[in-house]
Design an enzyme around this catalytic site. Structure first.
Site, PDB file in Angstrom:
ATOM      1  N   THR A  14      -5.618   1.621   1.103  1.00 27.19           N
ATOM      2  CA  THR A  14      -5.668   2.478  -0.097  1.00 27.19           C
ATOM      3  C   THR A  14      -6.823   2.068  -1.007  1.00 27.19           C
ATOM      4  OG1 THR A  14      -3.267   2.684   0.027  1.00 27.19           O
ATOM      5  CG2 THR A  14      -4.297   3.278  -2.067  1.00 27.19           C
ATOM      6  N   VAL A  15      -6.853   0.789  -1.389  1.00 27.13           N
ATOM      7  CA  VAL A  15      -7.818   0.332  -2.393  1.00 27.13           C
ATOM      8  C   VAL A  15      -9.228   0.226  -1.798  1.00 27.13           C
ATOM      9  CG1 VAL A  15      -8.418  -1.561  -3.956  1.00 27.13           C
ATOM     10  CG2 VAL A  15      -6.029  -0.849  -3.730  1.00 27.13           C
ATOM     11  N   GLY A 136      -3.927  -1.850 -12.811  1.00 26.72           N
ATOM     12  CA  GLY A 136      -4.609  -0.814 -12.021  1.00 26.72           C
ATOM     13  C   GLY A 136      -5.920  -0.414 -12.670  1.00 26.72           C
ATOM     14  N   ASP A 203       5.510  -8.683  -8.254  1.00 24.85           N
ATOM     15  CA  ASP A 203       4.200  -8.152  -8.619  1.00 24.85           C
ATOM     16  C   ASP A 203       3.974  -8.284 -10.134  1.00 24.85           C
ATOM     17  OD1 ASP A 203       1.826  -6.349  -7.725  1.00 24.85           O
ATOM     18  OD2 ASP A 203       2.687  -5.267  -9.420  1.00 24.85           O
ATOM     19  N   LYS A 207       1.160 -10.565 -12.190  1.00 23.03           N
ATOM     20  CA  LYS A 207       0.297  -9.971 -13.222  1.00 23.03           C
ATOM     21  C   LYS A 207       0.499 -10.668 -14.562  1.00 23.03           C
ATOM     22  CE  LYS A 207       0.042  -5.513 -10.891  1.00 23.03           C
ATOM     23  NZ  LYS A 207       0.720  -4.242 -10.653  1.00 23.03           N
ATOM     24  N   GLY A 304      -2.725   3.174  -7.507  1.00 24.26           N
ATOM     25  CA  GLY A 304      -3.303   4.338  -6.838  1.00 24.26           C
ATOM     26  C   GLY A 304      -4.749   4.062  -6.464  1.00 24.26           C
TER      27      GLY A 304
HETATM   28  P1  NAP Z   1      -3.121  -1.409   2.015  1.00 24.83           P
HETATM   29  O1  NAP Z   1      -3.233   0.058   1.869  1.00 24.83           O
HETATM   30  O2  NAP Z   1      -2.034  -1.965   2.863  1.00 24.83           O
HETATM   31  O3  NAP Z   1      -4.540  -1.930   2.536  1.00 24.83           O
HETATM   32  C1  NAP Z   1      -4.775  -3.248   2.923  1.00 24.83           C
HETATM   33  C2  NAP Z   1      -5.671  -3.174   4.139  1.00 24.83           C
HETATM   34  O4  NAP Z   1      -6.130  -4.484   4.450  1.00 24.83           O
HETATM   35  C3  NAP Z   1      -4.932  -2.629   5.357  1.00 24.83           C
HETATM   36  O5  NAP Z   1      -5.703  -1.621   5.962  1.00 24.83           O
HETATM   37  C4  NAP Z   1      -4.822  -3.853   6.245  1.00 24.83           C
HETATM   38  O6  NAP Z   1      -4.825  -3.554   7.602  1.00 24.83           O
HETATM   39  C5  NAP Z   1      -6.069  -4.612   5.865  1.00 24.83           C
HETATM   40  N1  NAP Z   1      -5.982  -6.014   6.218  1.00 24.83           N
HETATM   41  C6  NAP Z   1      -4.976  -6.868   5.997  1.00 24.83           C
HETATM   42  N2  NAP Z   1      -5.267  -8.072   6.525  1.00 24.83           N
HETATM   43  C7  NAP Z   1      -6.471  -7.950   7.101  1.00 24.83           C
HETATM   44  C8  NAP Z   1      -7.296  -8.840   7.836  1.00 24.83           C
HETATM   45  N3  NAP Z   1      -6.934 -10.090   8.081  1.00 24.83           N
HETATM   46  N4  NAP Z   1      -8.494  -8.389   8.294  1.00 24.83           N
HETATM   47  C9  NAP Z   1      -8.870  -7.113   8.073  1.00 24.83           C
HETATM   48  N5  NAP Z   1      -8.125  -6.208   7.388  1.00 24.83           N
HETATM   49  C10 NAP Z   1      -6.939  -6.640   6.920  1.00 24.83           C
HETATM   50  O7  NAP Z   1      -2.997  -2.121   0.606  1.00 24.83           O
HETATM   51  P2  NAP Z   1      -3.656  -1.635  -0.755  1.00 24.83           P
HETATM   52  O8  NAP Z   1      -2.672  -0.798  -1.465  1.00 24.83           O
HETATM   53  O9  NAP Z   1      -5.009  -1.136  -0.515  1.00 24.83           O
HETATM   54  O10 NAP Z   1      -3.687  -3.029  -1.558  1.00 24.83           O
HETATM   55  C11 NAP Z   1      -4.672  -3.995  -1.293  1.00 24.83           C
HETATM   56  C12 NAP Z   1      -4.634  -5.038  -2.387  1.00 24.83           C
HETATM   57  O11 NAP Z   1      -4.884  -4.424  -3.664  1.00 24.83           O
HETATM   58  C13 NAP Z   1      -3.297  -5.759  -2.546  1.00 24.83           C
HETATM   59  O12 NAP Z   1      -3.546  -7.070  -2.946  1.00 24.83           O
HETATM   60  C14 NAP Z   1      -2.623  -4.993  -3.679  1.00 24.83           C
HETATM   61  O13 NAP Z   1      -1.704  -5.778  -4.384  1.00 24.83           O
HETATM   62  C15 NAP Z   1      -3.803  -4.685  -4.539  1.00 24.83           C
HETATM   63  N6  NAP Z   1      -3.653  -3.529  -5.433  1.00 24.83           N
HETATM   64  C16 NAP Z   1      -3.181  -2.361  -4.938  1.00 24.83           C
HETATM   65  C17 NAP Z   1      -3.103  -1.264  -5.775  1.00 24.83           C
HETATM   66  C18 NAP Z   1      -2.597   0.066  -5.301  1.00 24.83           C
HETATM   67  O14 NAP Z   1      -2.388   0.948  -6.123  1.00 24.83           O
HETATM   68  N7  NAP Z   1      -2.379   0.252  -4.011  1.00 24.83           N
HETATM   69  C19 NAP Z   1      -3.497  -1.383  -7.120  1.00 24.83           C
HETATM   70  C20 NAP Z   1      -3.979  -2.607  -7.592  1.00 24.83           C
HETATM   71  C21 NAP Z   1      -4.057  -3.666  -6.729  1.00 24.83           C
HETATM   72  P3  NAP Z   1      -3.432  -3.191   8.333  1.00 24.83           P
HETATM   73  O15 NAP Z   1      -3.094  -1.807   7.869  1.00 24.83           O
HETATM   74  O16 NAP Z   1      -3.799  -3.276   9.773  1.00 24.83           O
HETATM   75  O17 NAP Z   1      -2.432  -4.203   7.892  1.00 24.83           O
HETATM   76  N1  HSE Z   2       2.164  -2.104  -6.333  1.00 23.61           N
HETATM   77  C1  HSE Z   2       1.440  -2.196  -7.546  1.00 23.61           C
HETATM   78  C2  HSE Z   2       2.096  -1.333  -8.583  1.00 23.61           C
HETATM   79  C3  HSE Z   2       0.024  -1.771  -7.323  1.00 23.61           C
HETATM   80  O1  HSE Z   2       2.920  -0.484  -8.205  1.00 23.61           O
HETATM   81  O2  HSE Z   2       1.831  -1.497  -9.762  1.00 23.61           O
HETATM   82  C4  HSE Z   2      -0.850  -1.943  -8.556  1.00 23.61           C
HETATM   83  O3  HSE Z   2      -1.065  -3.290  -8.830  1.00 23.61           O
END
Ligand code: NAP
Ligand code: HSE
Length: 430
Positions: A14-15, A136, A203, A207, A304
């Site tokens: 996603t990110v 976020g 989480d 934070k 998001g």
């Molecule tokens: P996500 O959609 O699960 O994306 C993470 C990606 O990293 C996945 O595609 C995963 O692959 C890949 N990955 C994991 N380990 C890896 C490795 N060793 N080598 C290469 N690729 C690898 O998660 P996300 O929502 O983007 O979140 C990522 C980070 O941002 C997290 O720390 C989360 O807390 C943070 N964050 C997220 C949001 C949000 O709104 N989503 C907001 C703020 C912060 P696989 O699919 O194969 O596991």
């Molecule tokens: N899972 C986290 C949330 C992503 O819902 O706030 C953003 O850090």
């Protein structure tokens, strides 16, 4: 003169894919406005077969071996968007050791290993940026670091998890079941890979550890933070709160009083007149009090793809243009447990919902126990519609009371013969 900056993105979910999208779509305007030409040189994925966003970037950009990134001298910024601690911790340390600046959205790895990262960054002069780790798209970290320096911050109270706020909002406004709304939050890309991190409060703890450390200039460890998630918040609690003019929110709270710190994450009843009570859905809100500025509140999408990418791209641009990277200066470098206010001394209002025998004298016995324990009742209500025959549902909102007094009152209430069950206890913030 325009500066050329080559970056690598670790993780393309996603990110990571959001960062790529914002950098690609905004490339020319960023170059024009910020005088920096940012090229995504490499994107690290686990493999090229199952990776879902592969089609978004040229195939030659992708790497499956971190060595291809760490050994590329032209890559100066590594953007970590994988999540988790393994291998994120080692990759971040490796990048910093190689003198590459790290931008991360990973609050878990930062909250757990910040001192190591900070030490490594200082050793090589690399930068460490993490705006997306809290709030976020809400620029809370830079606000604390760059806009509040004139203040002694005394209070920090925030809705910092979008997933749980989305769930609580949909349950309250649409009466929808918890599991269904959680699944929707996952589909929308808000939830963590393991959503227990969201709903069990972890989480928000990560934070709060980051925000409180910056706000109070003391390293607040995750182990120092009290944690309750939303799994015990029932549809009944939400319905009763609504009738009373309150909203239930998962709050991250940091308070500094006489140099002592109180840090906790738990579901909280907020009066509807409080600005945070109106922060709904995936939105986050962070309410800060500084001794000079008084109250301020930041508000925006807390999770998001694009809101998070907004924070990360801002870090990339900031890191690209800053003359010298800056490091954290906590009062005590590594933790602040000696300053923590013990839970028994916390002061809060409380919501207590219980089922009692519907008989003469029940209410006065219960009120008597609260009074004898030093807990003053602010208001009391009786609801009979959900109660069985000969029972009554009683709801008390207390005035501000010491946690120890409330816990001792609850123990005594549970022992009263007229109290059938204490169904819910929640802290109240006005
Ligand atoms: P996500 O959609 O699960 O994306 C993470 C990606 O990293 C996945 O595609 C995963 O692959 C890949 N990955 C994991 N380990 C890896 C490795 N060793 N080598 C290469 N690729 C690898 O998660 P996300 O929502 O983007 O979140 C990522 C980070 O941002 C997290 O720390 C989360 O807390 C943070 N964050 C997220 C949001 C949000 O709104 N989503 C907001 C703020 C912060 P696989 O699919 O194969 O596991
Ligand atoms: N899972 C986290 C949330 C992503 O819902 O706030 C953003 O850090």
């Amino acid at each position: 003169m325009t500066k050329q900056v080559n970056i690598a993105i670790l993780g393309f979910g996603t990110v990571g894919s959001g960062v790529y999208q914002v950098l690609t779509e905004g490339k020319e305007s960023i170059k024009h406005r910020e005088l920096v030409n940012i090229d995504v040189r490499r994107i690290l994925v686990r493999d090229l077969v199952t990776e879902r966003n592969i089609g978004l970037a040229p195939i030659e950009t992708f790497a499956t071996d971190f060595a291809d990134i760490i050994n590329d001298p032209e890559i100066s910024i590594v953007v970590e968007c994988m999540g988790g601690t393994v291998p994120a911790k080692d990759y971040i340390l490796g990048a910093l050791a190689a003198g590459k600046t790290v931008v991360t959205s990973n609050k878990e790895v930062l909250a757990k290993h910040w001192p190591e990262f900070e030490r490594q960054a200082k050793a090589t002069g690399a930068g460490l940026y993490f705006e997306a780790t809290a709030g976020g798209g809400v620029p809370i970290i830079r606000t604390l670091l760059d806009s509040m320096q004139g203040n002694n911050i005394t209070h920090l109270m925030g809705i910092v998890n979008g997933t749980t706020n989305y769930i609580l909002t949909k349950m309250a406004d649409e009466g929808r079941p918890y599991a269904e709304v959680l699944a929707e939050a996952q589909k929308l890309g808000y939830a963590e890979a393991n959503p227990s991190a969201d709903v069990d409060g972890w989480d928000s703890v990560y934070k709060l550890s980051i925000l409180a450390s910056i706000a109070f200039h003391a390293r607040v460890n995750i182990d120092d933070i009290y944690r309750e998630g939303i799994s015990l918040v029932s549809a009944e609690d939400i319905a009763v709160a609504k009738k009373l003019g309150y909203t239930i929110k998962l709050l991250a709270i940091g308070k500094k009083m006489n140099n002592n710190l109180e840090v906790r994450v738990h579901p909280t009843m907020l009066h509807n007149s409080h600005p945070l009570a109106n922060v709904s859905g995936v939105f986050n809100g962070i309410f800060l009090t500084g001794d000079a500025v008084d109250d301020i509140m930041l508000y925006g999408r807390g999770a998001g793809k694009l809101p998070t990418a907004s924070a990360i791209v801002s870090d990339i641009i900031y890191a690209s243009n800053v003359a010298e990277h800056r490091y954290m200066t906590f009062v005590n470098e590594f933790d602040a447990p000696q300053w923590l206010v013990h839970q028994k001394d916390w002061l809060s209002g409380y919501f207590i919902r219980l089922t009692a025998s519907d008989e003469l004298g029940s209410l006065s016995k219960i009120a008597g126990v609260l009074g004898d324990s030093g807990v003053s009742v602010h208001s009391v209500m009786q609801f009979n519609e959900n109660a069985h025959k000969n029972t009554a549902e009683l709801v008390f909102i207390t005035d501000t009371a010491r946690e120890l007094s409330v816990q001792s009152a609850l123990a005594r209430l549970r022992a009263l013969s007229c109290v059938i069950s204490v169904d819910s206890v929640m802290r109240v913030e006005e």
